[in-house]
Design a protein around this motif. Sequence first.
Motif, mmCIF file in Angstrom:
data_model
loop_
_atom_site.group_PDB
_atom_site.id
_atom_site.type_symbol
_atom_site.label_atom_id
_atom_site.label_comp_id
_atom_site.label_asym_id
_atom_site.label_seq_id
_atom_site.Cartn_x
_atom_site.Cartn_y
_atom_site.Cartn_z
ATOM 1 N N SER A 10 -1.194 4.060 -3.427
ATOM 2 C CA SER A 10 -0.699 5.443 -3.345
ATOM 3 C C SER A 10 0.810 5.475 -3.578
ATOM 4 C CB SER A 10 -1.016 6.039 -1.968
ATOM 5 O OG SER A 10 -0.469 5.213 -0.958
ATOM 6 N N ARG A 35 -3.655 3.959 2.646
ATOM 7 C CA ARG A 35 -4.062 4.653 3.870
ATOM 8 C C ARG A 35 -5.022 5.799 3.574
ATOM 9 N NH1 ARG A 35 1.442 5.390 7.287
ATOM 10 N NH2 ARG A 35 2.286 5.996 5.265
ATOM 11 N N TYR A 160 14.263 -3.557 7.693
ATOM 12 C CA TYR A 160 13.754 -3.798 6.340
ATOM 13 C C TYR A 160 14.101 -5.208 5.886
ATOM 14 C CZ TYR A 160 12.661 -2.704 1.392
ATOM 15 O OH TYR A 160 12.134 -2.677 0.126
ATOM 16 N N LYS A 164 11.314 -8.174 5.302
ATOM 17 C CA LYS A 164 11.124 -8.747 3.956
ATOM 18 C C LYS A 164 11.409 -10.258 3.971
ATOM 19 C CE LYS A 164 9.928 -5.213 1.304
ATOM 20 N NZ LYS A 164 8.646 -5.162 0.565
ATOM 21 N N SER A 197 11.158 6.048 -6.554
ATOM 22 C CA SER A 197 9.973 6.177 -5.682
ATOM 23 C C SER A 197 10.388 6.911 -4.414
ATOM 24 C CB SER A 197 9.421 4.797 -5.314
ATOM 25 O OG SER A 197 10.252 4.171 -4.362
HETATM 26 N N1 NAP Z 1 11.591 1.318 -5.123
HETATM 27 C C1 NAP Z 1 12.504 0.368 -5.076
HETATM 28 O O1 NAP Z 1 13.642 0.538 -5.559
HETATM 29 C C2 NAP Z 1 12.163 -0.959 -4.451
HETATM 30 C C3 NAP Z 1 13.152 -1.967 -4.463
HETATM 31 C C4 NAP Z 1 12.856 -3.208 -3.881
HETATM 32 C C5 NAP Z 1 11.598 -3.433 -3.335
HETATM 33 N N2 NAP Z 1 10.655 -2.430 -3.339
HETATM 34 C C6 NAP Z 1 9.352 -2.737 -2.732
HETATM 35 O O2 NAP Z 1 8.324 -2.345 -3.634
HETATM 36 C C7 NAP Z 1 7.142 -2.021 -2.883
HETATM 37 C C8 NAP Z 1 6.594 -0.678 -3.354
HETATM 38 O O3 NAP Z 1 7.544 0.331 -3.023
HETATM 39 P P1 NAP Z 1 7.619 1.732 -3.795
HETATM 40 O O4 NAP Z 1 8.983 1.854 -4.334
HETATM 41 O O5 NAP Z 1 6.444 1.880 -4.685
HETATM 42 O O6 NAP Z 1 7.526 2.738 -2.565
HETATM 43 P P2 NAP Z 1 6.549 3.939 -2.238
HETATM 44 O O7 NAP Z 1 6.268 4.761 -3.445
HETATM 45 O O8 NAP Z 1 7.143 4.623 -1.046
HETATM 46 O O9 NAP Z 1 5.186 3.180 -1.817
HETATM 47 C C9 NAP Z 1 5.063 2.555 -0.583
HETATM 48 C C10 NAP Z 1 3.607 2.211 -0.366
HETATM 49 O O10 NAP Z 1 3.480 1.587 0.923
HETATM 50 C C11 NAP Z 1 2.435 2.240 1.618
HETATM 51 N N3 NAP Z 1 2.509 2.198 3.064
HETATM 52 C C12 NAP Z 1 3.489 2.619 3.886
HETATM 53 N N4 NAP Z 1 3.092 2.469 5.171
HETATM 54 C C13 NAP Z 1 1.833 1.950 5.142
HETATM 55 C C14 NAP Z 1 0.876 1.572 6.124
HETATM 56 N N5 NAP Z 1 1.100 1.724 7.436
HETATM 57 N N6 NAP Z 1 -0.302 1.061 5.717
HETATM 58 C C15 NAP Z 1 -0.578 0.922 4.397
HETATM 59 N N7 NAP Z 1 0.267 1.269 3.421
HETATM 60 C C16 NAP Z 1 1.457 1.773 3.797
HETATM 61 C C17 NAP Z 1 2.512 3.682 1.146
HETATM 62 O O11 NAP Z 1 1.316 4.362 1.506
HETATM 63 P P3 NAP Z 1 1.284 5.935 1.860
HETATM 64 O O12 NAP Z 1 1.171 6.622 0.517
HETATM 65 O O13 NAP Z 1 0.074 6.068 2.700
HETATM 66 O O14 NAP Z 1 2.554 6.260 2.561
HETATM 67 C C18 NAP Z 1 2.681 3.449 -0.334
HETATM 68 O O15 NAP Z 1 1.447 3.135 -0.947
HETATM 69 C C19 NAP Z 1 7.552 -2.048 -1.403
HETATM 70 O O16 NAP Z 1 7.188 -3.281 -0.835
HETATM 71 C C20 NAP Z 1 9.066 -1.956 -1.467
HETATM 72 O O17 NAP Z 1 9.674 -2.548 -0.336
HETATM 73 C C21 NAP Z 1 10.911 -1.218 -3.887
#
Ligand code: NAP
Length: 247
Positions: A10, A35, A160, A164, A197
Amino acid sequence: MKRVVIAGVSGAIGGALATRLIDRDAQTRVIGLCRDPEKAPEVLRAHGRSTVLPWDAEDSASPAAVAEALESLLAREEGIDGFIYAAGLLHGPDMFPEKRLEDLDSQSMARAFAVNATGFGLLTQALLPRLRHREFKRVVAISAKVGSITDNGFGGWYAYRSSKAALNMLVRNLSIELPRRCKPIACVSLHPGTTESALSEPFSQSLAKLKVHTPEETASNLLDVIDGLEEDDNGRFLSWDGSELPW
Ligand SMILES: NC(=O)c1ccc[n+]([C@@H]2O[C@H](COP(=O)([O-])OP(=O)(O)OC[C@H]3O[C@@H](n4cnc5c(N)ncnc54)[C@H](OP(=O)(O)O)[C@@H]3O)[C@@H](O)[C@H]2O)c1
């Protein structure tokens, strides 16, 4: 990869990875976890080669329920050759990255560890029986450069960063145990690069000087790295462009 489990479909990065995997290869089947399956991209919910299952990293019974659901989705001897953990938590209604020690909060720390680290370990545990086959397997944790202990020159973001770093340690531990039990396999941490995101949105102004990728660009970058993984890459911490990151 022909049968891939992706946690966090999601989300922006998880959803884009799953969509790209489905689009690019008519042989690939994706099992997405999140979720609320209704929040997964429409293409995954409607597609004949994908299934979205409910899973919550903060619910310790959830990984067993996923393993049980797989029993009816896959034949008993059918394994998976890819597991990508793309769930992550940086902020929420009652949670914001800490700027100083006084901001440290036990609930936020516990939630960050559950979603950013423990969820990966427990899902890998639940999927273990599906990883014990003879084809090459890729187990990938989407981590973050800010989880690097060596690279931490700024401080802050206690929950965070430390969750990580814990995720990275799980990857290193698994990179020792999994080859003994599921050879051939590579288990790695991947930094996706700054990506548009919900997770990065509150920081978009301060990110303005950085290169920010769309989720589709990030999915393409990450799949280039994931496709290129070999057994020798087991236990590495890699960035989206394939370069090595310090633990
Ligand atoms: N975006 C960046 O710039 C960036 C940079 C470095 C690392 N990352 C890493 O990349 C990964 C993906 O992030 P993203 O940018 O795609 O963020 P995002 O769009 O906010 O996605 C986060 C995901 O984590 C899920 N999540 C949160 N709490 C949860 C729970 N209790 N149980 C199950 N799922 C849960 C969310 O589900 P819901 O939809 O249910 O909330 C969503 O599917 C993460 O590990 C993040 O730390 C991102």
